[in-house]
Design a protein around this motif. Structure first.
Motif, PDB file in Angstrom:
ATOM      1  N   GLN A  50       0.836  -1.198   0.000  1.00 30.66           N
ATOM      2  CA  GLN A  50       0.000   0.000   0.000  1.00 30.66           C
ATOM      3  C   GLN A  50       0.875   1.254   0.000  1.00 30.66           C
ATOM      4  O   GLN A  50       0.586   2.227  -0.698  1.00 30.66           O
ATOM      5  N   ASN A  53       2.271   1.879  -3.397  1.00 32.34           N
ATOM      6  CA  ASN A  53       1.199   2.394  -4.253  1.00 32.34           C
ATOM      7  C   ASN A  53       0.961   3.877  -3.986  1.00 32.34           C
ATOM      8  O   ASN A  53       0.720   4.659  -4.909  1.00 32.34           O
ATOM      9  N   ARG A  83      -7.776   6.016 -15.829  1.00 34.04           N
ATOM     10  CA  ARG A  83      -7.614   4.569 -15.701  1.00 34.04           C
ATOM     11  C   ARG A  83      -6.434   4.069 -16.533  1.00 34.04           C
ATOM     12  O   ARG A  83      -5.684   3.195 -16.088  1.00 34.04           O
ATOM     13  N   TYR A  86      -3.298   5.013 -14.623  1.00 35.42           N
ATOM     14  CA  TYR A  86      -3.092   4.127 -13.477  1.00 35.42           C
ATOM     15  C   TYR A  86      -2.556   2.769 -13.937  1.00 35.42           C
ATOM     16  O   TYR A  86      -1.634   2.208 -13.319  1.00 35.42           O
ATOM     17  N   GLN A  87      -3.129   2.258 -15.018  1.00 36.90           N
ATOM     18  CA  GLN A  87      -2.701   0.953 -15.518  1.00 36.90           C
ATOM     19  C   GLN A  87      -1.257   1.004 -16.016  1.00 36.90           C
ATOM     20  O   GLN A  87      -0.471   0.081 -15.781  1.00 36.90           O
ATOM     21  N   ASN A  90       1.026   1.196 -13.063  1.00 36.86           N
ATOM     22  CA  ASN A  90       0.788   0.110 -12.095  1.00 36.86           C
ATOM     23  C   ASN A  90       0.326   0.658 -10.743  1.00 36.86           C
ATOM     24  O   ASN A  90       0.819   0.273  -9.688  1.00 36.86           O
ATOM     25  N   LYS A  92      -2.952   1.278  -8.191  1.00 36.27           N
ATOM     26  CA  LYS A  92      -4.279   0.728  -7.870  1.00 36.27           C
ATOM     27  C   LYS A  92      -4.918   1.613  -6.798  1.00 36.27           C
ATOM     28  O   LYS A  92      -4.626   1.466  -5.606  1.00 36.27           O
ATOM     29  N   LEU A  95      -6.422   0.139  -3.605  1.00 32.15           N
ATOM     30  CA  LEU A  95      -5.556  -0.539  -2.650  1.00 32.15           C
ATOM     31  C   LEU A  95      -5.478   0.207  -1.324  1.00 32.15           C
ATOM     32  O   LEU A  95      -5.202  -0.391  -0.282  1.00 32.15           O
ATOM     33  N   ASN A 258      -6.659   7.420  -2.634  1.00 25.92           N
ATOM     34  CA  ASN A 258      -7.914   8.035  -3.047  1.00 25.92           C
ATOM     35  C   ASN A 258      -7.934   9.531  -2.768  1.00 25.92           C
ATOM     36  O   ASN A 258      -8.454  10.317  -3.546  1.00 25.92           O
TER      37      ASN A 258
END
Length: 332
Positions: A50, A53, A83, A86-87, A90, A92, A95, A258
């Motif tokens: 986490q 991320n 999106r 983010y992809q 990598n 998320k 998470l 977030n």
């Protein structure tokens, strides 16, 4: 709501704690601390993932702001581009909530496990005193707490009162065997009449008083002439420490992914979210104080040690990342 704390996970914690106390001289406090550390270590890989991320999300702030300006009139296109970003990196966003979703069932299960053990221990204390005499009972002390299975509260008695003991029997009927109930009845602690069960108040109160006095607490007369224990079970120390540890954990926690996305996409919404977070930062510690004041000291010890361990772990990880010269997430 009983399924939240009365499930296979709470039974698993009870089984592990029973095994641990055999290794630590029947010391449940040490067993709880050891199990808490083991749980936090199991969650450590998820915490580190986490954190990584969050680092990546923080680095995407300028690009997210650029997407917001570029597609201000096309929210669907902006979300699609986010999106894709983010992809590509990598990242998320979901998470950030995963550790909390995992820790909440553990918290509820530990609450249930402590209730099961408290019911066993309180029943064991009363049965031993009734069968072999109150002078054979040594209450499980924990520093300033006279009885580890009662709340660390200046409003809580060292042993349950007559009314509390009856409610205790009814609330924990799932964990109390018929044999134990029969023994209580044979010792005149329980009365069965008209299909209902009640506590024989004079017998119970005299037995509880003898146990408490044997453990070094004298009885004194209050203003109404009633004999009461000189001290209550605790001094609110564990509940206050639990609230303080949770406050520190929340105050110095890294900003979750977030919140970072919200700040980049909509500063006004992020400001509103920040106000909500500040409210929650005070609400949850105060709520933890209330819960720990009304729960047994064993659960309060778990809550305190789990929060303070998580706080210390977070600070250690932050120090390591700082030494490596990596960018740290902003404080919440």
């Amino acid at each position: 709501m009983e399924f939240l704390y009365n499930n296979f996970l709470s039974e698993f914690f009870v089984m592990v704690l029973r095994w641990l106390v055999t290794m630590f001289g029947n010391n449940y406090a040490v067993a709880i601390i050891v199990l808490t550390i083991a749980i936090r270590l199991c969650l450590l890989p998820l915490d580190l993932k986490q954190r990584t991320n969050q680092e990546r999300m923080a680095a995407l702030g300028p690009e997210l702001q650029s997407l917001q300006k570029r597609y201000a009139n096309d929210p669907q296109q902006m979300q699609r581009k986010q999106r894709e970003l983010y992809q590509k990196m990598n990242v998320k966003p979901a998470l950030g909530c995963l550790p909390m979703l995992i820790q909440l069932p553990i918290l509820f299960a530990f609450f249930g496990a402590m209730n099961i053990l408290a019911s066993e221990q309180i029943m064991g204390i009363m049965l031993q005193a009734a069968q072999f005499g109150p002078d054979t009972v040594e209450l499980p002390r924990f520093f300033w707490i006279h009885n580890f299975w009662q709340p660390d509260s200046g409003l809580s008695p060292i042993l349950p009162s007559t009314t509390e003991f009856l409610a205790f029997l009814q609330r924990n009927s799932t964990y109390i065997t018929p044999q134990a109930m029969a023994l209580l009845r044979s010792q005149d602690l329980l009365i069965y009449a008209d299909g209902a069960v009640s506590v024989n108040a004079p017998v119970y109160e005299e037995l509880a008083r003898a146990i408490i006095e044997h453990n070094g607490v004298s009885y004194i007369a209050n203003q109404a002439g009633q004999m009461i224990a000189e001290y209550n079970n605790g001094w609110f120390i564990l509940p206050v420490l639990s609230g303080l540890a949770l406050f520190l954990q929340q105050k110095f926690a890294p900003q979750n992914a977030n919140n970072m996305a919200a700040e980049a996409a909509d500063p006004a919404a992020a400001e509103a979210q920040g106000c909500t977070n500040k409210t929650m930062m005070w609400f949850f510690p105060l709520f933890s104080v209330y819960i720990c004041c009304s729960s047994n000291s064993a659960f309060a010890l778990y809550w305190f040690f789990s929060s303070i361990y998580a706080f210390c772990q977070m600070r250690v990880v932050s120090a390591i990342l700082k030494r490596k010269g990596e960018k740290l997430p902003a404080k919440a």
